[in-house]
Motif scaffolding. Structure first.
Motif, PDB file in Angstrom:
ATOM      1  N   ILE A   1       0.857  -1.180   0.000  1.00  0.00           N
ATOM      2  CA  ILE A   1       0.000   0.000   0.000  1.00  0.00           C
ATOM      3  C   ILE A   1       0.896   1.234   0.000  1.00  0.00           C
ATOM      4  CG2 ILE A   1      -1.927  -1.135   1.184  1.00  0.00           C
ATOM      5  CD1 ILE A   1      -1.089   0.424   3.718  1.00  0.00           C
ATOM      6  N   ASP A   2       0.355   2.357  -0.421  1.00  0.00           N
ATOM      7  CA  ASP A   2       1.154   3.574  -0.490  1.00  0.00           C
ATOM      8  C   ASP A   2       1.075   4.381   0.801  1.00  0.00           C
ATOM      9  OD1 ASP A   2       2.255   3.240  -2.920  1.00  0.00           O
ATOM     10  OD2 ASP A   2       0.811   4.479  -4.008  1.00  0.00           O
ATOM     11  N   SER A   3       2.156   5.107   1.089  1.00  0.00           N
ATOM     12  CA  SER A   3       2.147   6.030   2.212  1.00  0.00           C
ATOM     13  C   SER A   3       2.877   7.301   1.801  1.00  0.00           C
ATOM     14  CB  SER A   3       2.823   5.401   3.426  1.00  0.00           C
ATOM     15  OG  SER A   3       4.229   5.380   3.248  1.00  0.00           O
ATOM     16  N   THR A   4       2.618   8.382   2.513  1.00  0.00           N
ATOM     17  CA  THR A   4       3.245   9.664   2.225  1.00  0.00           C
ATOM     18  C   THR A   4       4.095  10.098   3.408  1.00  0.00           C
ATOM     19  OG1 THR A   4       1.229  10.214   1.031  1.00  0.00           O
ATOM     20  CG2 THR A   4       2.750  12.022   1.456  1.00  0.00           C
ATOM     21  N   VAL A   5       5.296  10.578   3.120  1.00  0.00           N
ATOM     22  CA  VAL A   5       6.191  11.058   4.177  1.00  0.00           C
ATOM     23  C   VAL A   5       5.619  12.344   4.768  1.00  0.00           C
ATOM     24  CG1 VAL A   5       8.532  11.889   4.695  1.00  0.00           C
ATOM     25  CG2 VAL A   5       8.188  10.050   3.013  1.00  0.00           C
ATOM     26  N   VAL A   6       5.389  12.364   6.091  1.00  0.00           N
ATOM     27  CA  VAL A   6       4.887  13.591   6.719  1.00  0.00           C
ATOM     28  C   VAL A   6       5.907  14.249   7.640  1.00  0.00           C
ATOM     29  CG1 VAL A   6       2.431  13.003   6.565  1.00  0.00           C
ATOM     30  CG2 VAL A   6       3.723  12.288   8.565  1.00  0.00           C
ATOM     31  N   SER A   7       6.937  13.516   8.056  1.00  0.00           N
ATOM     32  CA  SER A   7       7.953  14.136   8.912  1.00  0.00           C
ATOM     33  C   SER A   7       9.270  13.387   8.822  1.00  0.00           C
ATOM     34  CB  SER A   7       7.439  14.133  10.362  1.00  0.00           C
ATOM     35  OG  SER A   7       8.487  14.430  11.258  1.00  0.00           O
ATOM     36  N   LEU A   8      10.359  14.125   8.829  1.00  0.00           N
ATOM     37  CA  LEU A   8      11.718  13.568   8.857  1.00  0.00           C
ATOM     38  C   LEU A   8      12.498  14.389   9.873  1.00  0.00           C
ATOM     39  CD1 LEU A   8      12.386  13.254   5.031  1.00  0.00           C
ATOM     40  CD2 LEU A   8      12.697  11.366   6.644  1.00  0.00           C
ATOM     41  N   LYS A   9      13.006  13.739  10.901  1.00  0.00           N
ATOM     42  CA  LYS A   9      13.659  14.482  11.976  1.00  0.00           C
ATOM     43  C   LYS A   9      14.876  13.717  12.453  1.00  0.00           C
ATOM     44  CE  LYS A   9      11.573  14.988  16.036  1.00  0.00           C
ATOM     45  NZ  LYS A   9      10.350  15.107  16.840  1.00  0.00           N
ATOM     46  N   ALA A  10      15.985  14.420  12.741  1.00  0.00           N
ATOM     47  CA  ALA A  10      17.179  13.741  13.240  1.00  0.00           C
ATOM     48  C   ALA A  10      17.002  13.368  14.707  1.00  0.00           C
ATOM     49  CB  ALA A  10      18.397  14.647  13.081  1.00  0.00           C
ATOM     50  N   LEU A  11      17.287  12.099  15.033  1.00  0.00           N
ATOM     51  CA  LEU A  11      17.257  11.663  16.433  1.00  0.00           C
ATOM     52  C   LEU A  11      18.654  11.739  17.042  1.00  0.00           C
ATOM     53  CD1 LEU A  11      14.963   8.508  16.006  1.00  0.00           C
ATOM     54  CD2 LEU A  11      14.341  10.644  17.143  1.00  0.00           C
ATOM     55  N   ASN A  12      19.649  11.453  16.224  1.00  0.00           N
ATOM     56  CA  ASN A  12      21.056  11.635  16.578  1.00  0.00           C
ATOM     57  C   ASN A  12      21.809  11.756  15.250  1.00  0.00           C
ATOM     58  OD1 ASN A  12      21.745   9.018  15.622  1.00  0.00           O
ATOM     59  ND2 ASN A  12      21.425   8.074  17.631  1.00  0.00           N
ATOM     60  N   PRO A  13      23.150  11.976  15.288  1.00  0.00           N
ATOM     61  CA  PRO A  13      23.845  12.258  14.018  1.00  0.00           C
ATOM     62  C   PRO A  13      23.638  11.195  12.926  1.00  0.00           C
ATOM     63  CG  PRO A  13      25.281  12.693  15.886  1.00  0.00           C
ATOM     64  CD  PRO A  13      24.032  12.084  16.456  1.00  0.00           C
ATOM     65  N   ASP A  14      23.352   9.953  13.292  1.00  0.00           N
ATOM     66  CA  ASP A  14      23.221   8.879  12.301  1.00  0.00           C
ATOM     67  C   ASP A  14      21.799   8.398  12.078  1.00  0.00           C
ATOM     68  OD1 ASP A  14      25.906   8.635  11.761  1.00  0.00           O
ATOM     69  OD2 ASP A  14      26.246   7.250  13.428  1.00  0.00           O
ATOM     70  N   THR A  15      20.860   8.860  12.893  1.00  0.00           N
ATOM     71  CA  THR A  15      19.529   8.245  12.888  1.00  0.00           C
ATOM     72  C   THR A  15      18.420   9.256  12.629  1.00  0.00           C
ATOM     73  OG1 THR A  15      20.364   6.724  14.557  1.00  0.00           O
ATOM     74  CG2 THR A  15      18.004   6.673  14.160  1.00  0.00           C
ATOM     75  N   LEU A  16      17.545   8.919  11.694  1.00  0.00           N
ATOM     76  CA  LEU A  16      16.394   9.754  11.360  1.00  0.00           C
ATOM     77  C   LEU A  16      15.112   9.125  11.877  1.00  0.00           C
ATOM     78  CD1 LEU A  16      16.527  10.853   7.610  1.00  0.00           C
ATOM     79  CD2 LEU A  16      16.615  12.330   9.619  1.00  0.00           C
ATOM     80  N   GLU A  17      14.198   9.969  12.339  1.00  0.00           N
ATOM     81  CA  GLU A  17      12.850   9.503  12.619  1.00  0.00           C
ATOM     82  C   GLU A  17      12.018   9.814  11.377  1.00  0.00           C
ATOM     83  OE1 GLU A  17      10.132  10.653  16.306  1.00  0.00           O
ATOM     84  OE2 GLU A  17       9.989  12.085  14.688  1.00  0.00           O
ATOM     85  N   LEU A  18      11.468   8.746  10.775  1.00  0.00           N
ATOM     86  CA  LEU A  18      10.651   8.902   9.573  1.00  0.00           C
ATOM     87  C   LEU A  18       9.208   8.613   9.942  1.00  0.00           C
ATOM     88  CD1 LEU A  18       9.999   8.854   6.432  1.00  0.00           C
ATOM     89  CD2 LEU A  18      10.707   6.445   6.485  1.00  0.00           C
ATOM     90  N   ILE A  19       8.317   9.560   9.680  1.00  0.00           N
ATOM     91  CA  ILE A  19       6.892   9.327   9.934  1.00  0.00           C
ATOM     92  C   ILE A  19       6.147   9.389   8.606  1.00  0.00           C
ATOM     93  CG2 ILE A  19       4.818  10.097  11.162  1.00  0.00           C
ATOM     94  CD1 ILE A  19       6.606  11.238  13.321  1.00  0.00           C
TER      95      ILE A  19
END
Lengths: 325, 122
Positions: A92-110
């Motif tokens: 199924i399809d989804s749309t990116v609504v948020s991208l935020k750095a959690l630490n220098p190497d890790t992104l939070e993708l919603i």
């Protein structure tokens, strides 16, 4: 005579015949071994029927909750749809609504998904890039009316998928998703059972999902979270978890650092070794292990030797595809 | 009709209790735990349940060929009589812990003994 359906084909099951025997009699290629409920080779699931108790003997609670059962032990009385474990589901399809750095190497993708999706926090899901490249990531959030999924994505050296998410993905982009899978999640029913959660790196994603799910469902027993990394930059949500531990009396949080630099407030050492040192007796505990495969394997053995029942140890090892190691 | 060994020992519930204790003993035993280093613990526990059911004289589909094929890779790594004895010893200790009489333990050991040659590929 009950009818069995598997991969869009139907088979009749004689009365007093097991699902496994009926499928084998129809030359269906299905894995099996002991034919007496021991080896679990013939594990299968039904999307529409709750299997009889005797067909779920010896399975994990989280497998039972998903209608997993042993085909060799199941004599169906009603029509039953069947689904092989690990079968490729649709996307199924989804749309990116948020991208935020959690630490220098890790992104939070919603992402926000369209349509219907049933998931348990802590399960994992396949994400697909336009060219077909697939990677699975664990779900860190609870289901809500917002239809959102939250993933934690660490950038790996030469990691095709993770580099794409970090360097090229933007808000509004489309990402395809598959059905969630995995047995590492919280089940209510024993609210007083002590819980031990051990994770390294983005192992915190499923553990945070499990933690919030347990609290949301009114878990009253102690919950201990040990989150580890080599250095402080490898951890995240330290302040958030400390704040939660201050608010919830039954929740304890220990950030662990295995490198040489250990600031005050952190535990020096590897997360799973420190957890087992602090909690040497795990009889009756439920244990969740997520992250580095070597940690997960070693911790599973140590937790079992410390008294936890194997059925109460839930694991999610983050194996890295060889091309990315 | 007299009770079978399997019934005397307590059937499937007894097997489940015994596997939990037995596997812990095996993993803690430095004489044999190296053979268990690379296994999937959950699959191994399921196999031990099948083994234990057989040792208890319960319903099983174990054949000599299964035993031979299943252990061939371990024989290459040096599996020998001393390791077989250690496993049987751990099984006995498990049953003692569960309060099983020496007489019944001797019966269980007697059920295991004929598998020795197949397990060791002799």
């Amino acid at each position: 005579m009950p009818k069995l359906t598997l991969n869009n084909k139907s088979y009749h099951c004689e009365s007093d015949e097991t699902v496994l025997d009926a499928l084998l009699a129809n030359n269906v290629d299905i894995a099996y071994g002991c034919k007496q409920g021991g080896c679990q080779s013939c594990l299968i699931r039904s999307p529409n029927q709750t299997p009889p108790d005797e067909a779920q003997n010896g399975l994990k609670q989280t497998q039972k909750a998903q209608n997993y059962f042993l085909a060799c032990m199941c004599k169906p009385v009603e029509d039953m749809a069947l689904e092989e474990i690990g079968a490729e589901g649709s996307f199924i399809d989804s749309t990116v609504v948020s991208l935020k750095a959690l630490n220098p190497d890790t992104l939070e993708l919603i992402v926000e998904y369209k349509g219907e999706l049933t998931f348990r926090p802590g399960q994992f899901i396949n994400l697909k890039r336009e060219d077909g490249l697939l990677r699975s990531y664990s779900i860190a959030n609870l289901p809500s009316t917002e239809k959102r999924l939250e993933f934690h994505i660490r950038k790996l050296p030469n990691g095709g998928f993770s580099e794409w998410v970090h360097d090229h993905l933007s808000i509004g982009d489309t990402v395809s998703l598959q059905e969630p899978t995995g047995n590492c999640f919280y089940i209510s029913g024993e609210p007083e059972q002590p819980l031990l959660l051990i994770g390294t790196g983005t192992g915190l994603a499923p553990l945070a999902g499990i933690l919030h799910d347990a609290l949301e469902q009114g878990h009253t027993g102690p919950i201990h979270l040990f989150h580890g990394s080599r250095n402080n930059e490898g951890l995240y949500w330290v302040d958030e978890m400390e704040a939660l531990a201050g608010k919830k009396e039954n929740f304890n949080y220990s950030p662990c650092l295995s490198g040489p630099d250990v600031p005050q407030g952190y535990t020096a050492g590897r997360a799973h070794l420190e957890a087992l040192k602090a909690l040497p007796k795990l009889n009756g505990w439920r244990v969740f292990l997520c992250g580095h495969p070597e940690m997960v394997k070693d911790a599973q053995k140590k937790a079992y030797l410390a008294g936890a029942s194997l059925k109460d140890i839930y694991t999610d090892a983050f194996t890295v595809s060889t091309a990315e190691s | 009709m007299s009770e079978t060994l399997y019934e005397k020992l307590g059937g499937e519930a007894a097997v489940d209790a015994a596997v939990d204790i037995f596997y812990r003993k095996v993993l803690a035993d430095d004489r044999i735990n190296k053979f268990f280093d690379d296994v999937d613990m959950e699959k191994q526990a399921a196999k031990q349940k099948a083994f234990m059911t057989m040792a208890f004289g319960g319903p099983n589909n174990y054949t000599g060929t299964d035993m031979r094929e299943g252990h061939a890779h371990l024989v290459k790594r040096g599996l020998n009589d001393s390791h077989f004895d250690a496993v049987v010893e751990n099984l006995g200790a498990t049953l003692t812990e569960l309060g099983v009489s020496d007489e019944l333990i001797a019966e269980v050991v007697a059920v295991c003994e004929p598998t020795r040659n197949d397990v060791l590929g002799k």
